[in-house]
Design a protein around this motif. Structure first.
Motif, PDB file in Angstrom:
ATOM      1  N   ARG A  27      29.619 -35.511 -52.183  1.00 33.94           N
ATOM      2  CA  ARG A  27      29.079 -36.819 -52.580  1.00 33.94           C
ATOM      3  C   ARG A  27      30.047 -37.549 -53.513  1.00 33.94           C
ATOM      4  O   ARG A  27      30.256 -38.756 -53.394  1.00 33.94           O
ATOM      5  CB  ARG A  27      27.710 -36.659 -53.229  1.00 33.94           C
ATOM      6  CG  ARG A  27      26.612 -36.293 -52.226  1.00 33.94           C
ATOM      7  CD  ARG A  27      25.235 -36.251 -52.851  1.00 33.94           C
ATOM      8  NE  ARG A  27      25.078 -35.149 -53.808  1.00 33.94           N
ATOM      9  CZ  ARG A  27      24.822 -33.883 -53.465  1.00 33.94           C
ATOM     10  NH1 ARG A  27      24.685 -33.555 -52.192  1.00 33.94           N
ATOM     11  NH2 ARG A  27      24.687 -32.958 -54.389  1.00 33.94           N
ATOM     12  N   GLU A  28      30.650 -36.817 -54.437  1.00 35.57           N
ATOM     13  CA  GLU A  28      31.601 -37.432 -55.364  1.00 35.57           C
ATOM     14  C   GLU A  28      32.839 -37.936 -54.636  1.00 35.57           C
ATOM     15  O   GLU A  28      33.342 -39.028 -54.927  1.00 35.57           O
ATOM     16  CB  GLU A  28      32.005 -36.433 -56.450  1.00 35.57           C
ATOM     17  CG  GLU A  28      30.888 -36.110 -57.418  1.00 35.57           C
ATOM     18  CD  GLU A  28      31.244 -34.974 -58.361  1.00 35.57           C
ATOM     19  OE1 GLU A  28      32.311 -34.356 -58.207  1.00 35.57           O
ATOM     20  OE2 GLU A  28      30.423 -34.672 -59.243  1.00 35.57           O
ATOM     21  N   GLY A  63      34.140 -41.707 -54.331  1.00 35.20           N
ATOM     22  CA  GLY A  63      35.514 -42.024 -54.703  1.00 35.20           C
ATOM     23  C   GLY A  63      36.235 -42.769 -53.597  1.00 35.20           C
ATOM     24  O   GLY A  63      36.968 -43.739 -53.849  1.00 35.20           O
TER      25      GLY A  63
END
Length: 90
Positions: free
Chosen positions: A77-78, A82
């Motif tokens: 998810r990060e 990003g």
């Protein structure tokens, strides 16, 4: 996989095999997905897509090698967030 990557630093034939069968195909798929997003207007190509792919896989490999944080759904998810921030909106 980490051990294979370490060995690939010493053995060019292993490095090529990993590039041809594991790393390269995954990079190709991610780059194609990003290209489709740019072409469909979902993203703007504000940085080269190959660099975005490097960032995405770089985060995963860094965590695998350093073991400072998990490689899990949270990382996925990060990384997706990003990528969206790097490419912005089309």
């Amino acid at each position: 996989m980490v051990g294979l990557m370490a060995d690939a630093q010493r053995y060019p034939a292993l490095s090529k095999r990993l590039q041809d069968t594991v790393i390269g195909p995954r990079r190709t798929v991610l780059r194609a997905l990003l290209r489709r997003g740019v072409d469909n207007g979902e993203f703007a190509e504000t940085v080269p897509l190959d660099l975005v792919v490097d960032f995405a896989f770089g985060a995963m490999w860094y965590r695998l090698l350093s073991r400072h944080a998990p490689v899990d759904g949270g990382l996925a998810r990060e990384v997706a967030a990003g990528i969206a921030a790097m490419l912005g909106r089309g």
